[in-house]
Design a protein around this motif. Sequence first.
Motif, PDB file in Angstrom:
ATOM      1  N   ALA A 186       7.087 -16.512 -11.429  1.00 39.85           N
ATOM      2  CA  ALA A 186       5.497 -17.105 -10.667  1.00 39.85           C
ATOM      3  C   ALA A 186       5.324 -15.527  -9.660  1.00 39.85           C
ATOM      4  CB  ALA A 186       5.954 -18.142  -9.825  1.00 39.85           C
ATOM      5  N   ALA A 187       6.563 -15.288  -8.778  1.00 40.76           N
ATOM      6  CA  ALA A 187       6.488 -14.698  -7.844  1.00 40.76           C
ATOM      7  C   ALA A 187       6.755 -12.920  -7.825  1.00 40.76           C
ATOM      8  CB  ALA A 187       8.083 -14.433  -6.982  1.00 40.76           C
ATOM      9  N   ASP A 188       6.886 -13.156  -9.042  1.00 41.10           N
ATOM     10  CA  ASP A 188       6.544 -11.571  -9.864  1.00 41.10           C
ATOM     11  C   ASP A 188       5.781 -11.359 -10.541  1.00 41.10           C
ATOM     12  OD1 ASP A 188       9.481 -10.658  -9.926  1.00 41.10           O
ATOM     13  OD2 ASP A 188      10.437 -11.302 -11.735  1.00 41.10           O
ATOM     14  N   PHE A 189       4.827 -12.385 -11.589  1.00 41.78           N
ATOM     15  CA  PHE A 189       3.247 -12.285 -12.280  1.00 41.78           C
ATOM     16  C   PHE A 189       2.733 -11.697 -10.582  1.00 41.78           C
ATOM     17  CE2 PHE A 189       5.398 -13.527 -16.040  1.00 41.78           C
ATOM     18  CZ  PHE A 189       4.647 -12.916 -17.078  1.00 41.78           C
ATOM     19  N   THR A 190       2.912 -12.394  -9.872  1.00 45.01           N
ATOM     20  CA  THR A 190       2.266 -12.439  -8.884  1.00 45.01           C
ATOM     21  C   THR A 190       2.422 -10.582  -7.699  1.00 45.01           C
ATOM     22  OG1 THR A 190       2.276 -13.847  -7.709  1.00 45.01           O
ATOM     23  CG2 THR A 190       1.741 -12.499  -6.314  1.00 45.01           C
ATOM     24  N   THR A 191       3.465 -10.438  -8.173  1.00 45.29           N
ATOM     25  CA  THR A 191       3.964  -8.875  -7.578  1.00 45.29           C
ATOM     26  C   THR A 191       2.546  -7.964  -8.387  1.00 45.29           C
ATOM     27  OG1 THR A 191       6.084  -9.914  -7.019  1.00 45.29           O
ATOM     28  CG2 THR A 191       5.187  -7.871  -7.304  1.00 45.29           C
ATOM     29  N   ILE A 192       2.798  -8.305  -9.788  1.00 41.41           N
ATOM     30  CA  ILE A 192       1.877  -7.644  -9.819  1.00 41.41           C
ATOM     31  C   ILE A 192       0.856  -6.779  -9.910  1.00 41.41           C
ATOM     32  CG2 ILE A 192       1.318  -7.065 -12.359  1.00 41.41           C
ATOM     33  CD1 ILE A 192       3.340  -8.464 -14.065  1.00 41.41           C
ATOM     34  N   CYS A 193       0.184  -8.150  -9.753  1.00 38.98           N
ATOM     35  CA  CYS A 193      -0.996  -8.753  -9.198  1.00 38.98           C
ATOM     36  C   CYS A 193      -1.891  -7.621  -7.551  1.00 38.98           C
ATOM     37  CB  CYS A 193      -2.128  -9.806  -9.268  1.00 38.98           C
ATOM     38  SG  CYS A 193      -2.208 -10.446 -10.737  1.00 38.98           S
ATOM     39  N   VAL A 194      -0.550  -8.000  -6.739  1.00 34.30           N
ATOM     40  CA  VAL A 194      -0.719  -7.500  -5.533  1.00 34.30           C
ATOM     41  C   VAL A 194      -0.530  -5.889  -5.553  1.00 34.30           C
ATOM     42  CG1 VAL A 194       0.415  -7.563  -3.026  1.00 34.30           C
ATOM     43  CG2 VAL A 194      -0.488 -10.168  -4.232  1.00 34.30           C
ATOM     44  N   ILE A 195       0.289  -5.508  -6.255  1.00 35.80           N
ATOM     45  CA  ILE A 195       0.202  -4.194  -6.038  1.00 35.80           C
ATOM     46  C   ILE A 195      -1.248  -3.846  -5.857  1.00 35.80           C
ATOM     47  CG2 ILE A 195       1.123  -1.844  -7.598  1.00 35.80           C
ATOM     48  CD1 ILE A 195       3.493  -3.963  -8.103  1.00 35.80           C
ATOM     49  N   ALA A 196      -1.927  -4.067  -7.098  1.00 32.85           N
ATOM     50  CA  ALA A 196      -3.043  -3.681  -7.528  1.00 32.85           C
ATOM     51  C   ALA A 196      -3.599  -3.781  -5.808  1.00 32.85           C
ATOM     52  CB  ALA A 196      -3.384  -4.122  -8.385  1.00 32.85           C
ATOM     53  N   GLY A 197      -3.669  -4.408  -5.943  1.00 32.56           N
ATOM     54  CA  GLY A 197      -4.318  -4.633  -4.576  1.00 32.56           C
ATOM     55  C   GLY A 197      -3.921  -3.543  -3.408  1.00 32.56           C
ATOM     56  N   SER A 198      -2.970  -3.608  -3.056  1.00 29.08           N
ATOM     57  CA  SER A 198      -2.453  -2.600  -2.409  1.00 29.08           C
ATOM     58  C   SER A 198      -2.378  -1.374  -1.993  1.00 29.08           C
ATOM     59  CB  SER A 198      -1.103  -3.537  -2.492  1.00 29.08           C
ATOM     60  OG  SER A 198      -0.707  -4.514  -1.425  1.00 29.08           O
ATOM     61  N   LEU A 225     -10.740  -6.333  -4.899  1.00 29.26           N
ATOM     62  CA  LEU A 225     -10.806  -6.376  -3.914  1.00 29.26           C
ATOM     63  C   LEU A 225     -10.161  -5.448  -2.407  1.00 29.26           C
ATOM     64  CD1 LEU A 225      -9.271 -10.556  -4.277  1.00 29.26           C
ATOM     65  CD2 LEU A 225     -11.944  -9.592  -3.124  1.00 29.26           C
ATOM     66  N   GLY A 226      -8.656  -4.840  -3.163  1.00 27.74           N
ATOM     67  CA  GLY A 226      -8.169  -3.659  -2.330  1.00 27.74           C
ATOM     68  C   GLY A 226      -9.027  -2.612  -2.024  1.00 27.74           C
ATOM     69  N   MET A 227      -9.665  -2.156  -3.875  1.00 22.28           N
ATOM     70  CA  MET A 227     -10.919  -1.173  -3.058  1.00 22.28           C
ATOM     71  C   MET A 227     -12.020  -1.674  -1.902  1.00 22.28           C
ATOM     72  SD  MET A 227     -10.644   0.397  -6.734  1.00 22.28           S
ATOM     73  CE  MET A 227     -11.919   1.612  -6.037  1.00 22.28           C
ATOM     74  N   GLY A 228     -12.398  -3.103  -1.644  1.00 21.47           N
ATOM     75  CA  GLY A 228     -13.566  -3.213  -1.014  1.00 21.47           C
ATOM     76  C   GLY A 228     -12.998  -3.394  -0.347  1.00 21.47           C
ATOM     77  N   ASN A 229     -11.149  -3.851   0.606  1.00 23.35           N
ATOM     78  CA  ASN A 229     -10.798  -3.350   1.894  1.00 23.35           C
ATOM     79  C   ASN A 229     -11.236  -1.702   2.304  1.00 23.35           C
ATOM     80  OD1 ASN A 229     -10.191  -6.116   1.897  1.00 23.35           O
ATOM     81  ND2 ASN A 229      -8.295  -5.032   0.609  1.00 23.35           N
ATOM     82  N   GLY A 230     -10.758  -0.682   2.227  1.00 24.57           N
ATOM     83  CA  GLY A 230     -11.192   0.915   2.026  1.00 24.57           C
ATOM     84  C   GLY A 230     -12.437   1.008   2.326  1.00 24.57           C
ATOM     85  N   SER A 231     -13.429   0.604   0.730  1.00 27.52           N
ATOM     86  CA  SER A 231     -15.046   0.557   1.523  1.00 27.52           C
ATOM     87  C   SER A 231     -15.805   0.000   2.337  1.00 27.52           C
ATOM     88  CB  SER A 231     -15.438   0.175   0.114  1.00 27.52           C
ATOM     89  OG  SER A 231     -15.394   0.552  -1.023  1.00 27.52           O
ATOM     90  N   VAL A 232     -14.756  -0.824   2.964  1.00 30.19           N
ATOM     91  CA  VAL A 232     -15.688  -2.140   4.637  1.00 30.19           C
ATOM     92  C   VAL A 232     -15.681  -0.657   5.431  1.00 30.19           C
ATOM     93  CG1 VAL A 232     -15.042  -3.878   5.830  1.00 30.19           C
ATOM     94  CG2 VAL A 232     -15.230  -4.177   3.275  1.00 30.19           C
TER      95      VAL A 232
END
Length: 320
Positions: free
Chosen positions: A163-175, A228-235
């Motif tokens: 479950a943490a591995d699948f979460t990591t895939i998604c977190v990589i995108a945001g980071s 969401l990650g790109m939104g952080n940079g945009s804000v």
Amino acid sequence: MERWKKRNWGWKFADHLSELYVVALLLGVAGASFAAALPLASRWYPPQYQGLAMGIAGAGNSGTVLTTLFANRIAQHYGDWHIVFGLALIPVLVTFILFSILAKDSLNQPAPQKFIHYMNVLKQRDAWLFCIFYSVTFGGFVGMSSYLTIFFNAQYGLDPVRAADFTTICVIAGSFFRPVGGWLADKFGGIRMLIMLYSVVAIMMALLSSLPSLTIATSLLFVAMMSLGMGNGSVFQLVPQRFQKEIGVVTGIVGAAGGLGGYFLPKILGNIKLATGSFTFGFLILSGIAILCMLLITIVQRQWRRTWIGASGKARAEHV
């Protein structure tokens, strides 16, 4: 008293939930470094590069990837979560040494003001608007990073490590897409980017509410976290242009709002899951929140363009 006499300190301190609250508080204090790092970076760059500069500086949240990828494995291997905290001291110490040697304040740093002067930003509507926008983008990223392991475990029956591995895939995108979001905001405008990104998040969350297969859900979450990650940079392409002299305190306030969003999101989603027995309604609520943010920034952008920002949220020509 005997318990405290035998107490291990340092990374072995916490054995009970009440003690973990103390650790969480200290981690929150460490997280306040965000409020120092972003203005430190911002003052070295002109307005037309604020999005990229702040995006790169803020990409430090990619450390979340290391947590989701290695923390469960280390704890499982050694059979003790204390080891995770002990090993985490190594990169923290290395960062401290490098920062102490290399970091410098910009020559353009404004002179310090009285505390009450900085607090005057709270009287300005835009400060609160940025808090709302960031609590959804950064709060959504952090909250989902914490919650997705539970989601993958409960919804798809994955063991904690998988479950943490699948979460990591998604977190990589945001980071790693945060600097990309900042760069695109410099190029096309922070307002335009946020409207588009909130729209994408709303669509992804609405589709997730149907609780599709694991592969489809992971793909949708990857796109949502990327947005969401790109939104952080945009804000933070917009914030330094609006509050050039108060960037330090505004970064702290807006960053705190993002942190609060990250705290409340898992709690809200968890309570909704317990009340309804399904993740569906939680994702639908997140979709609705993203739509509200999109509408809000669409409304306020007219006044912003008349006062302090260029078309679509680009830096004004006279500031370039």
